[in-house]
Enzyme design. Structure first.
Site, PDB file in Angstrom:
ATOM      1  N   SER A 106       0.814  -1.213   0.000  1.00  0.00           N
ATOM      2  CA  SER A 106       0.000   0.000   0.000  1.00  0.00           C
ATOM      3  C   SER A 106       0.850   1.267   0.000  1.00  0.00           C
ATOM      4  O   SER A 106       1.937   1.305   0.588  1.00  0.00           O
ATOM      5  CB  SER A 106      -0.899   0.014   1.241  1.00  0.00           C
ATOM      6  OG  SER A 106      -1.562   1.254   1.387  1.00  0.00           O
ATOM      7  N   TYR A 130      -2.267   5.638  -4.756  1.00  0.00           N
ATOM      8  CA  TYR A 130      -3.261   6.711  -4.768  1.00  0.00           C
ATOM      9  C   TYR A 130      -2.625   7.890  -5.487  1.00  0.00           C
ATOM     10  O   TYR A 130      -1.446   8.201  -5.260  1.00  0.00           O
ATOM     11  CB  TYR A 130      -3.637   7.138  -3.351  1.00  0.00           C
ATOM     12  CG  TYR A 130      -4.365   6.101  -2.533  1.00  0.00           C
ATOM     13  CD1 TYR A 130      -5.632   5.666  -2.893  1.00  0.00           C
ATOM     14  CD2 TYR A 130      -3.793   5.584  -1.378  1.00  0.00           C
ATOM     15  CE1 TYR A 130      -6.305   4.727  -2.129  1.00  0.00           C
ATOM     16  CE2 TYR A 130      -4.448   4.646  -0.603  1.00  0.00           C
ATOM     17  CZ  TYR A 130      -5.717   4.227  -0.987  1.00  0.00           C
ATOM     18  OH  TYR A 130      -6.370   3.296  -0.224  1.00  0.00           O
ATOM     19  N   THR A 156      -5.727   2.507  -7.246  1.00  0.00           N
ATOM     20  CA  THR A 156      -7.013   2.455  -6.548  1.00  0.00           C
ATOM     21  C   THR A 156      -7.882   3.599  -7.027  1.00  0.00           C
ATOM     22  O   THR A 156      -7.502   4.770  -6.925  1.00  0.00           O
ATOM     23  CB  THR A 156      -6.811   2.529  -5.030  1.00  0.00           C
ATOM     24  OG1 THR A 156      -6.165   1.332  -4.593  1.00  0.00           O
ATOM     25  CG2 THR A 156      -8.145   2.647  -4.307  1.00  0.00           C
ATOM     26  N   LYS A 236      -7.987  -0.949  -9.555  1.00  0.00           N
ATOM     27  CA  LYS A 236      -8.696  -1.568  -8.437  1.00  0.00           C
ATOM     28  C   LYS A 236      -9.888  -0.692  -8.027  1.00  0.00           C
ATOM     29  O   LYS A 236      -9.749   0.514  -7.855  1.00  0.00           O
ATOM     30  CB  LYS A 236      -7.741  -1.730  -7.257  1.00  0.00           C
ATOM     31  CG  LYS A 236      -8.359  -2.260  -5.971  1.00  0.00           C
ATOM     32  CD  LYS A 236      -7.288  -2.443  -4.914  1.00  0.00           C
ATOM     33  CE  LYS A 236      -7.869  -2.849  -3.570  1.00  0.00           C
ATOM     34  NZ  LYS A 236      -8.594  -1.736  -2.913  1.00  0.00           N
TER      35      LYS A 236
END
Length: 324
Positions: A106, A130, A156, A236
């Site tokens: 992440s 992100y 994402t 995603k």
């Protein structure tokens, strides 16, 4: 007590993790309807078992974008692993390598990309991104990940703003002082702020030029990402055939059918319910994966039968980290 299924690890984590950490990991948006539906939807799907088939030899290996893994279950991107275990994402990366499967690290890791890479050299790792308002920050993260040998970029798409997770608000969630969002440390230093619940990148209304997530991201930003990296791009957060078709049109190599573990839009579909229309829409042109609500081997089989190439698990990996 012997730990024989994921619910045993869930119960252990709930008992031994600090309440604030447990509530953060367990949280869903608003009424948690979508979070809970992710699990319930699997229970409504039944097998049509066929008998007298030769199952003396079984091979559960598969390939993700050409790289073989030992079984079709990977580790989904989740943040703040040090809340569950001091080594945090380094331990997660080691476990994924030991099992010869894929770990998606992440953006909001509590270990740096360099630490994660060094902890499990040669493991299959993708990087979850992100996009921030400060595009230079996002560009730097992408290029760091590629230089470190990460093999995929997972964008994402379902977090332009954070869902309202009520327990986090009630608890006044914040990271302990010794924990940091390691990949964003420089950005926080610019802000002169510490990463608490109210100063995480998505909660910086007066600092958005520096670290805030960019809510203006559109499909055209896929082209921008492709200009930065040679890594395959996986998107995603797709839940509809319309967005699946757009993903293919914009040249992604994979789709993760995901509702962010029910942490974003409450009232959306369970991911296993959305999987069918996404698979039908892409018609084999890109690989399709799914996360959310997977708790048993039978859930994995159901997802594969409905067209997923692989499933990814999030919370269960965190419960495993919490086990001592």
């Amino acid at each position: 007590m012997a730990m024989v299924c994921l619910s045993d690890f869930e119960a252990y984590a709930k008992k031994y993790l600090p309440k604030m950490a447990w509530d953060f990991f367990a949280a869903g948006a608003d009424d948690c309807s979508t979070r809970d539906e992710n699990i319930l939807a699997y229970k409504r799907i039944c097998f049509r078992p066929r008998m007298l088939r030769d199952v003396s030899r079984m091979d559960i290996r598969t390939k993700l974008l050409g790289t073989e893994i030992s079984f079709p279950v990977g580790i989904a991107p989740t943040g703040f692993h040090q809340l569950a275990w001091p080594d945090g994402e380094k331990s997660t990366a080691r476990a994924a390598k030991a099992m010869n499967t894929c770990y998606i690290a992440s953006t909001y890791s509590t270990c740096t990309l360099e630490e994660i890479s060094a902890a499990a050299p040669g493991g299959l790792r993708w990087f979850q991104l992100y996009i921030h308002r400060n595009r230079a920050l996002s560009q730097h993260l992408v290029q760091r990940a590629e230089a470190l040998g990460f093999q995929g970029l997972v964008l994402t798409a379902d977090l332009p703003y954070t869902g309202k997770r009520r327990d986090d608000v009630r608890n006044g969630f914040r990271l302990p002082p010794h924990m940091k969002l390691k990949n964003l440390e420089e950005a926080f230093e610019v802000c002169k702020m510490s990463p608490s619940f109210h100063s995480l990148p998505w909660h910086l209304p007066h600092e958005t030029k520096t670290t805030g997530l960019d809510p203006s991201v559109t499909w055209n930003d896929i082209y921008w990402l492709r200009s930065l990296t040679h890594l395959p791009i996986i998107i995603k957060g797709i839940l509809t055939k319309e967005d699946a078709e757009l993903a293919v049109r914009h040249g992604v190599q994979g789709i993760v059918v995901s509702n962010h573990g029910g942490r974003q839009l409450d009232g959306g579909p369970a991911t296993i319910d959305a999987l069918v229309e996404v698979v039908e829409a892409v018609q084999g042109r890109v690989e399709v994966y799914v996360d959310g609500g997977i708790r048993k081997g039978s859930d994995v089989l159901k997802a594969l039968a409905l067209g997923a190439k692989c499933v990814f698990i999030g919370r269960p990996a965190l419960w495993g980290l919490a086990y001592k």
